[in-house]
Scaffold this active site. Structure first.
Site, short mmCIF file in Angstrom:
data_model
loop_
_atom_site.label_atom_id
_atom_site.label_comp_id
_atom_site.label_asym_id
_atom_site.label_seq_id
_atom_site.Cartn_x
_atom_site.Cartn_y
_atom_site.Cartn_z
N TRP A 95 36.41 48.67 37.13
CA TRP A 95 37.47 49.56 37.62
C TRP A 95 37.81 50.65 36.61
O TRP A 95 37.98 51.82 36.97
CB TRP A 95 38.71 48.76 38.01
CG TRP A 95 38.51 48.07 39.32
CD1 TRP A 95 38.50 46.73 39.55
CD2 TRP A 95 38.22 48.69 40.60
NE1 TRP A 95 38.23 46.47 40.88
CE2 TRP A 95 38.06 47.64 41.54
CE3 TRP A 95 38.08 50.01 41.03
CZ2 TRP A 95 37.77 47.89 42.90
CZ3 TRP A 95 37.79 50.25 42.38
CH2 TRP A 95 37.65 49.20 43.30
N LYS A 121 46.69 43.40 46.29
CA LYS A 121 46.34 42.24 45.47
C LYS A 121 47.56 41.33 45.30
O LYS A 121 47.51 40.16 45.61
CB LYS A 121 45.82 42.68 44.10
CG LYS A 121 44.77 43.80 44.13
CD LYS A 121 43.37 43.32 44.45
CE LYS A 121 42.42 44.43 44.85
NZ LYS A 121 41.92 45.27 43.77
N ASP A 164 46.07 50.98 35.00
CA ASP A 164 45.76 50.49 36.34
C ASP A 164 46.09 49.00 36.37
O ASP A 164 45.35 48.19 35.84
CB ASP A 164 44.28 50.74 36.64
CG ASP A 164 43.86 50.18 38.00
OD1 ASP A 164 44.70 49.56 38.69
OD2 ASP A 164 42.68 50.37 38.37
#
Ligand SMILES: *Cc1c(COP(=O)(O)O)cnc(C)c1O
Length: 358
Positions: A101, A194, A170
């Protein structure tokens, strides 16, 4: 029947929250319509939106110096929104590449700003998280970006880096899993799917001071300050996800807040890693101090058993344990909504599977 859902995202939502939503889905609170059929500027929806925001501020103890935005586009949209807003503040931007990511974030940013890779563990297949003391921060960079929990590799940095620059993170797969000192960050973002609620919503927590420095020539929809001015209703927000997230925030509050979830999440992860470490049949080679508490990755020593493991776990109501295609193996995502009992069931299954095939 609902199983134990170990999906990395969209991920499990507490059953009692889904039930609550189900019960009021046809008609919301005397409005004569469903919450998904009501205008976002109505009094009734405004109240829902504001309460959701205030509950998040309360749970995370977000200081007044920071604004909370309810946006769309996912975490991925932040990969470009961040450089677009803040590229004017310096010559370049620092990115720490510790997994899939953060690498994506750096790649996307590099289309908009000169990116300095401050540290990267890519040539070690992201098997270690680059140590903060080794990060090479540029003198005139606009900001430093990192991803404290790499959802795909299951690797994490548990300490907050001490950096003398705007720090951006993030936190898609780790937000709300434990208390957080928000004041240490200038920008935190997270896709909701999530650990917050349904997909379609992105939470951004941003320093108000920084927000005002964002490039004013951008179209409104790309500017944090414009979203803030409009109370995150510059255009139609994802009303259902915003409302739903509010239900999850209330659930977090009545469950005992983030202290409760920190203890629970530590216990769940510890139980699972302890089991994995106790046998040669399953392997996780990450340093203990860098293991994710949210996404537990592991391999079967014998890869040939992977499909049997997945078939049989599924037959035992243990769902979505397949690791990300990029890394293979297995991954158990154990966000807030996964009760301890689910992890216990998983360990029991893993132990029985080992007895059968080991
Ligand atoms: C899931 C995930 C993303 C992608 O989120 P989208 O909302 O699908 O854009 C980005 N970063 C991390 C750390 C993630 O876990």
């Amino acid at each position: 029947m609902r199983g134990w859902n170990f999906s990395a995202g969209p991920a499990a939502i507490p059953q009692e929250v889904i039930k609550e939503v189900q019960e009021e889905l046809l008609e919301y609170n005397g409005s004569g319509a469903s919450i998904i059929e009501i205008g976002h500027r109505t009094d009734i929806y405004s109240q829902v939106a504001e309460e959701s925001k205030n509950d998040l501020i309360e749970i995370l103890n977000i200081p007044n110096s920071h604004e909370v935005l309810f946006l769309q586009g996912g975490a991925t949209h932040q990969f470009s929104m961040i450089p677009l807003n803040f590229r004017n503040m310096g010559n370049n931007a620092d990115y720490v590449v510790s997994g899939t990511w953060s690498k994506k974030a750096a790649d996307e940013a590099s289309k908009l700003i000169d990116v300095n890779i401050s540290a990267s563990s890519e040539n070690m297949s992201f098997s270690v998280f680059p140590k903060c003391s080794d990060w090479d921060i540029s003198k005139h960079s606009s900001y430093v970006h990192y991803c404290p929990n790499e959802t795909i590799q299951g690797i994490a940095m548990h300490e907050i880096p001490k950096i003398d620059k705007p720090l951006m993170a993030d936190m898609t797969s780790v937000i709300l899993s434990q208390p957080l000192d928000v004041s240490k960050f200038d920008l935190i973002y997270a896709g909701a799917q999530k650990n917050i609620g349904p997909a379609g919503l992105t939470i951004v927590i941003i320093s108000k001071e920084l927000m005002e420095k964002g490039d004013s020539s951008l179209p409104k929809i790309l500017r944090y300050s414009e979203h803030s001015k409009a109370n995150s209703m510059l255009n139609t927000p994802p009303t259902f996800s915003w409302y739903f997230a509010g239900k999850v925030f209330k659930w977090i509050k009545r469950s005992g807040g983030l202290d409760h979830f920190e203890a629970l999440n530590k216990k769940k992860a510890e139980n699972l890693y302890d089991f994995i470490d106790s046998t040669d049949f399953y392997v996780n080679n990450l340093q203990k101090s860098q293991r994710s508490l949210m996404n537990v990755t592991f391999n079967l020593k014998n890869d040939d058993l992977n499909s049997s493991f997945l078939d049989e776990s599924k037959a035992n109501s243990l769902l979505n344990l397949k690791g990300h295609a990029l890394v293979g193996g297995m991954r158990a995502s154990i966000y807030n909504a996964m009760p301890e009992e689910g992890v216990t069931q998983l360990i029991q299954f893993m132990s029985e599977f080992e007895s059968k095939y080991g």
